[in-house]
Design a protein around this motif. Structure first.
Motif, PDB file in Angstrom:
ATOM      1  N   GLN A 130       0.809  -1.210   0.000  1.00 26.71           N
ATOM      2  CA  GLN A 130       0.000   0.000   0.000  1.00 26.71           C
ATOM      3  C   GLN A 130       0.848   1.269   0.000  1.00 26.71           C
ATOM      4  O   GLN A 130       0.481   2.265  -0.611  1.00 26.71           O
ATOM      5  N   ASP A 131       1.978   1.230   0.656  1.00 25.81           N
ATOM      6  CA  ASP A 131       2.849   2.411   0.726  1.00 25.81           C
ATOM      7  C   ASP A 131       3.446   2.798  -0.625  1.00 25.81           C
ATOM      8  O   ASP A 131       3.948   3.906  -0.785  1.00 25.81           O
ATOM      9  N   PHE A 132       3.370   1.897  -1.613  1.00 32.35           N
ATOM     10  CA  PHE A 132       3.936   2.156  -2.934  1.00 32.35           C
ATOM     11  C   PHE A 132       2.877   2.454  -3.998  1.00 32.35           C
ATOM     12  O   PHE A 132       3.223   2.794  -5.128  1.00 32.35           O
ATOM     13  N   THR A 155      -4.548  -3.740  -3.133  1.00 33.46           N
ATOM     14  CA  THR A 155      -4.228  -5.079  -3.593  1.00 33.46           C
ATOM     15  C   THR A 155      -5.261  -6.043  -3.032  1.00 33.46           C
ATOM     16  O   THR A 155      -5.857  -5.803  -1.985  1.00 33.46           O
ATOM     17  N   VAL A 156      -5.461  -7.146  -3.761  1.00 30.24           N
ATOM     18  CA  VAL A 156      -6.340  -8.208  -3.304  1.00 30.24           C
ATOM     19  C   VAL A 156      -5.550  -9.512  -3.289  1.00 30.24           C
ATOM     20  O   VAL A 156      -4.740  -9.769  -4.165  1.00 30.24           O
ATOM     21  N   GLY A 157      -5.799 -10.317  -2.276  1.00 26.57           N
ATOM     22  CA  GLY A 157      -5.127 -11.601  -2.173  1.00 26.57           C
ATOM     23  C   GLY A 157      -5.703 -12.597  -3.160  1.00 26.57           C
ATOM     24  O   GLY A 157      -6.925 -12.659  -3.348  1.00 26.57           O
ATOM     25  N   ASP A 162       5.429  -8.831 -11.138  1.00 28.10           N
ATOM     26  CA  ASP A 162       5.163  -9.163 -12.531  1.00 28.10           C
ATOM     27  C   ASP A 162       3.922  -8.399 -12.961  1.00 28.10           C
ATOM     28  O   ASP A 162       2.801  -8.894 -12.818  1.00 28.10           O
ATOM     29  N   GLY A 163       4.117  -7.183 -13.447  1.00 35.90           N
ATOM     30  CA  GLY A 163       2.985  -6.331 -13.781  1.00 35.90           C
ATOM     31  C   GLY A 163       2.206  -5.999 -12.528  1.00 35.90           C
ATOM     32  O   GLY A 163       2.751  -5.435 -11.583  1.00 35.90           O
ATOM     33  N   ARG A 164       0.936  -6.402 -12.486  1.00 37.76           N
ATOM     34  CA  ARG A 164       0.091  -6.140 -11.316  1.00 37.76           C
ATOM     35  C   ARG A 164       0.182  -7.248 -10.264  1.00 37.76           C
ATOM     36  O   ARG A 164      -0.384  -7.133  -9.190  1.00 37.76           O
ATOM     37  N   VAL A 195      -5.101  -3.573  -7.848  1.00 37.11           N
ATOM     38  CA  VAL A 195      -6.373  -3.233  -8.488  1.00 37.11           C
ATOM     39  C   VAL A 195      -6.682  -1.756  -8.304  1.00 37.11           C
ATOM     40  O   VAL A 195      -6.249  -1.131  -7.337  1.00 37.11           O
ATOM     41  N   ASP A 196      -7.437  -1.215  -9.252  1.00 33.18           N
ATOM     42  CA  ASP A 196      -8.046   0.098  -9.100  1.00 33.18           C
ATOM     43  C   ASP A 196      -9.306  -0.125  -8.269  1.00 33.18           C
ATOM     44  O   ASP A 196     -10.186  -0.901  -8.666  1.00 33.18           O
ATOM     45  N   CYS A 197      -9.412   0.500  -7.119  1.00 29.98           N
ATOM     46  CA  CYS A 197     -10.497   0.219  -6.169  1.00 29.98           C
ATOM     47  C   CYS A 197     -11.881   0.429  -6.785  1.00 29.98           C
ATOM     48  O   CYS A 197     -12.759  -0.430  -6.644  1.00 29.98           O
ATOM     49  N   GLU A 198     -12.073   1.529  -7.482  1.00 30.15           N
ATOM     50  CA  GLU A 198     -13.393   1.832  -8.056  1.00 30.15           C
ATOM     51  C   GLU A 198     -13.774   0.805  -9.119  1.00 30.15           C
ATOM     52  O   GLU A 198     -14.899   0.281  -9.131  1.00 30.15           O
TER      53      GLU A 198
END
Length: 126
Positions: free
Chosen positions: A50-52, A59-61, A88-90, A115-118
């Motif tokens: 999250q800090d980056f 992020t989602v697990g 590796d990308g996202r 992920v983009d949250c929205e």
């Protein structure tokens, strides 16, 4: 967004009654529950990334492969050490380890996706 491989975060917690296997339903004994350990590992990985990330991202697990190798009692101090081993990308891959005062209690691999949250929540709502 650059998350350097090798970035590590350590967090600590104390095993409370709400973390016991007998309380969360994963066992009948008053010891630190495997689901509680995994949640602590996932939360540490989330915090590390999250800090980056940009403000509107999270992020989602997506994968947890963890061994719980030693029991810990009520009141134990647990330390989670999470290290990013691959970007590796996202997709983010972490090495996760948990320790109590006597040593290693759990270890494994965890993956998360950025992920983009929205957008993510919009897809969930459909």
């Amino acid at each position: 967004m650059d998350i350097p491989v090798g970035t590590t975060l350590k967090r600590t917690m104390t095993v409370g009654e709400e973390h016991l296997a007998s309380r969360v339903g994963s066992g009948g004994l008053d010891v630190f529950a495997t689901p509680a350990m995994i949640a602590f590992m996932e939360g540490t990985a989330l915090k590390l990334a999250q800090d980056f990330l940009p403000e509107a991202s999270s992020t989602v697990g997506t994968l947890v492969n963890v061994k719980h190798v030693k029991a810990s009692p009520l009141g134990a101090t647990i330390t989670c050490e999470t290290t990013i081993t691959e970007v590796d990308g996202r997709r983010l891959v972490y090495e996760v380890k948990a320790f109590d005062n006597a040593g290693l209690i759990g270890e494994g691999i965890h993956e998360r996706f950025i992920v983009d949250c929205e957008k993510f929540m919009s897809k969930v709502a459909k």
